[in-house]
Design an enzyme around this catalytic site. Structure first.
Site, PDB file in Angstrom:
ATOM      1  N   GLU A 178      39.528  29.703  41.277  1.00  0.00           N
ATOM      2  CA  GLU A 178      39.774  30.948  40.538  1.00  0.00           C
ATOM      3  C   GLU A 178      39.809  32.159  41.471  1.00  0.00           C
ATOM      4  O   GLU A 178      39.731  33.302  41.016  1.00  0.00           O
ATOM      5  CB  GLU A 178      38.700  31.169  39.455  1.00  0.00           C
ATOM      6  CG  GLU A 178      38.519  30.037  38.471  1.00  0.00           C
ATOM      7  CD  GLU A 178      39.733  29.746  37.597  1.00  0.00           C
ATOM      8  OE1 GLU A 178      40.778  30.413  37.765  1.00  0.00           O
ATOM      9  OE2 GLU A 178      39.635  28.825  36.766  1.00  0.00           O
ATOM     10  N   HIS A 235      32.206  34.541  37.099  1.00  0.00           N
ATOM     11  CA  HIS A 235      32.764  33.706  36.032  1.00  0.00           C
ATOM     12  C   HIS A 235      31.769  32.609  35.711  1.00  0.00           C
ATOM     13  O   HIS A 235      31.275  31.923  36.613  1.00  0.00           O
ATOM     14  CB  HIS A 235      34.091  33.094  36.502  1.00  0.00           C
ATOM     15  CG  HIS A 235      34.620  32.015  35.617  1.00  0.00           C
ATOM     16  ND1 HIS A 235      34.853  32.196  34.275  1.00  0.00           N
ATOM     17  CD2 HIS A 235      34.977  30.730  35.880  1.00  0.00           C
ATOM     18  CE1 HIS A 235      35.325  31.069  33.754  1.00  0.00           C
ATOM     19  NE2 HIS A 235      35.400  30.161  34.703  1.00  0.00           N
ATOM     20  N   HIS A 275      30.356  29.678  32.300  1.00  0.00           N
ATOM     21  CA  HIS A 275      30.723  28.921  31.098  1.00  0.00           C
ATOM     22  C   HIS A 275      29.561  28.955  30.091  1.00  0.00           C
ATOM     23  O   HIS A 275      28.956  27.919  29.809  1.00  0.00           O
ATOM     24  CB  HIS A 275      31.031  27.464  31.456  1.00  0.00           C
ATOM     25  CG  HIS A 275      32.226  27.261  32.332  1.00  0.00           C
ATOM     26  ND1 HIS A 275      32.557  26.029  32.881  1.00  0.00           N
ATOM     27  CD2 HIS A 275      33.192  28.117  32.749  1.00  0.00           C
ATOM     28  CE1 HIS A 275      33.665  26.144  33.596  1.00  0.00           C
ATOM     29  NE2 HIS A 275      34.070  27.406  33.542  1.00  0.00           N
ATOM     30  N   GLU A 314      21.009  46.783  21.432  1.00  0.00           N
ATOM     31  CA  GLU A 314      21.273  47.417  22.727  1.00  0.00           C
ATOM     32  C   GLU A 314      22.639  47.057  23.317  1.00  0.00           C
ATOM     33  O   GLU A 314      23.031  47.602  24.344  1.00  0.00           O
ATOM     34  CB  GLU A 314      20.137  47.091  23.695  1.00  0.00           C
ATOM     35  CG  GLU A 314      18.831  47.618  23.109  1.00  0.00           C
ATOM     36  CD  GLU A 314      17.740  47.938  24.108  1.00  0.00           C
ATOM     37  OE1 GLU A 314      17.873  47.510  25.261  1.00  0.00           O
ATOM     38  OE2 GLU A 314      16.779  48.595  23.702  1.00  0.00           O
ATOM     39  N   HIS A 371      36.939  28.611  27.212  1.00  0.00           N
ATOM     40  CA  HIS A 371      36.659  28.352  28.621  1.00  0.00           C
ATOM     41  C   HIS A 371      35.401  29.076  29.110  1.00  0.00           C
ATOM     42  O   HIS A 371      34.475  28.428  29.603  1.00  0.00           O
ATOM     43  CB  HIS A 371      37.879  28.760  29.464  1.00  0.00           C
ATOM     44  CG  HIS A 371      37.740  28.462  30.922  1.00  0.00           C
ATOM     45  ND1 HIS A 371      38.769  28.044  31.715  1.00  0.00           N
ATOM     46  CD2 HIS A 371      36.667  28.540  31.750  1.00  0.00           C
ATOM     47  CE1 HIS A 371      38.345  27.855  32.951  1.00  0.00           C
ATOM     48  NE2 HIS A 371      37.067  28.151  32.998  1.00  0.00           N
TER      49      HIS A 371
HETATM   50  P1  13P Z   1      35.911  25.927  40.944  1.00  0.00           P
HETATM   51  O1  13P Z   1      35.008  24.755  41.193  1.00  0.00           O
HETATM   52  O2  13P Z   1      37.230  25.789  41.670  1.00  0.00           O
HETATM   53  O3  13P Z   1      35.223  27.247  41.243  1.00  0.00           O
HETATM   54  O4  13P Z   1      36.296  25.935  39.392  1.00  0.00           O
HETATM   55  C1  13P Z   1      35.304  26.007  38.412  1.00  0.00           C
HETATM   56  C2  13P Z   1      35.772  26.727  37.191  1.00  0.00           C
HETATM   57  O5  13P Z   1      34.955  27.187  36.418  1.00  0.00           O
HETATM   58  C3  13P Z   1      37.221  26.863  36.936  1.00  0.00           C
HETATM   59  O6  13P Z   1      37.478  27.810  35.938  1.00  0.00           O
HETATM   60 ZN    ZN Z   2      35.758  28.077  34.587  1.00  0.00          ZN
END
Ligand code: 13P
Ligand code: ZN
Length: 274
Positions: free
Chosen positions: A116, A140, A142, A170, A211
């Protein structure tokens, strides 16, 4: 002295461990990049090795030419970052054209920056431009509850922002600008990078449908705190919907949100309140 004794590298590794402990990084899920300050580059420079080859990113940003980034590796596990930083994370330098990177520390054993990286890079570009260079972190993850909401809420910035603002008092103070929403797209390329960075011009946080979430900020505390606050609000919303069998009996009203904004001196998007 080792590079792992440099304060900014220690703080970066701590954030990876914190994200792992929250449960936001199954397997290799998620990625973190940090745009190093000039003095931090100098602290790390004695440990740089001969640079690798330049690799094109498929995106470009002139305002990031010559910058240095700490990045997690593609396919690497947040769980392992603190135990094995040399193979899990690295530092890349960006070329003068702002369209390629090369590895100058870490990512040992043939590893590469996160898949990413194009999204991170374009997000860095627009957030740095929007904040006079203050923003340095793109994160980023999940987080499960936020992802769950992408199956039940309409996929608009207004619907997500309202649901999150109304889930904890808040929230409007922590992210008065709200959150953007990218529709489902194939991850890892320049297309999703451009779609995300377009929204990052306006929002500190952008949802990736089914995602995860991208957050931006000036430092690790603020950016981690933003991810944490949004995911906790999502969790409260999921709990309330589940416990109430889909019925929300009462919530924080639009006028309540306006009153919070007035008291805390933040400006909320009025179009999200009406
Ligand atoms: P990477 O292992 O390449 O960082 O990918 C993980 C991910 O969350 C892809 O969206
Ligand atoms: Zn991801």
């Amino acid at each position: 002295m080792k590079i792992l004794d440099v304060d900014i590298v220690k703080a970066y590794i701590r954030m990876c461990s914190d994200g792992w402990e929250q449960g936001w990084h199954e397997r290799n899920g998620g990625n973190l990049t940090y745009r190093l300050k000039k003095e931090e580059v100098e602290q790390c420079r004695p440990f740089f090795h001969a640079p690798g080859a330049w690799v094109k990113m498929g995106v470009s940003a002139e305002n990031l030419a010559g910058e240095y980034f700490l990045t997690t590796g593609s396919g690497k596990y947040f769980r392992n970052v603190a135990l094995d930083p040399e193979h899990s994370i690295g530092i890349v330098e960006v070329n003068k054209a702002g369209d390629s990177w090369r590895i100058i520390w870490g990512l040992e054993g043939g590893a590469k920056p996160t898949s990413e990286f194009p999204s991170h890079f374009m997000n860095h570009s627009v957030r740095a431009a929007a904040t006079g260079g203050t923003y340095r972190v793109i994160y980023h993850a999940h987080p499960a509850n936020l992802i769950a909401l992408t199956y039940i809420l309409p996929l608009t910035a207004r619907d997500f922002t309202r649901a999150l603002w109304q889930s904890a008092t808040e929230c409007p103070v922590v992210f008065p600008g709200g959150v953007g929403v990218v529709p489902w797209m194939v991850p890892g390329g320049s297309e999703i990078a451009l779609a995300t960075s377009k929204l990052m011009k306006e929002y500190d946080a952008v949802v990736w449908t089914h995602h995860g979430l991208f957050c931006s900020g000036p430092d690790f505390d603020t950016t981690f705190g933003l991810m944490h606050t949004i995911e906790k609000a999502a969790q409260i919303h999921v709990l309330a919907l589940s416990a109430g069998q889909g019925k929300i009996r009462q919530t924080i009203s639009a006028d309540n949100l306006r009153a919070i904004a007035k008291e805390f001196g933040v400006t909320l998007r009025e179009e999200f309140l009406n």
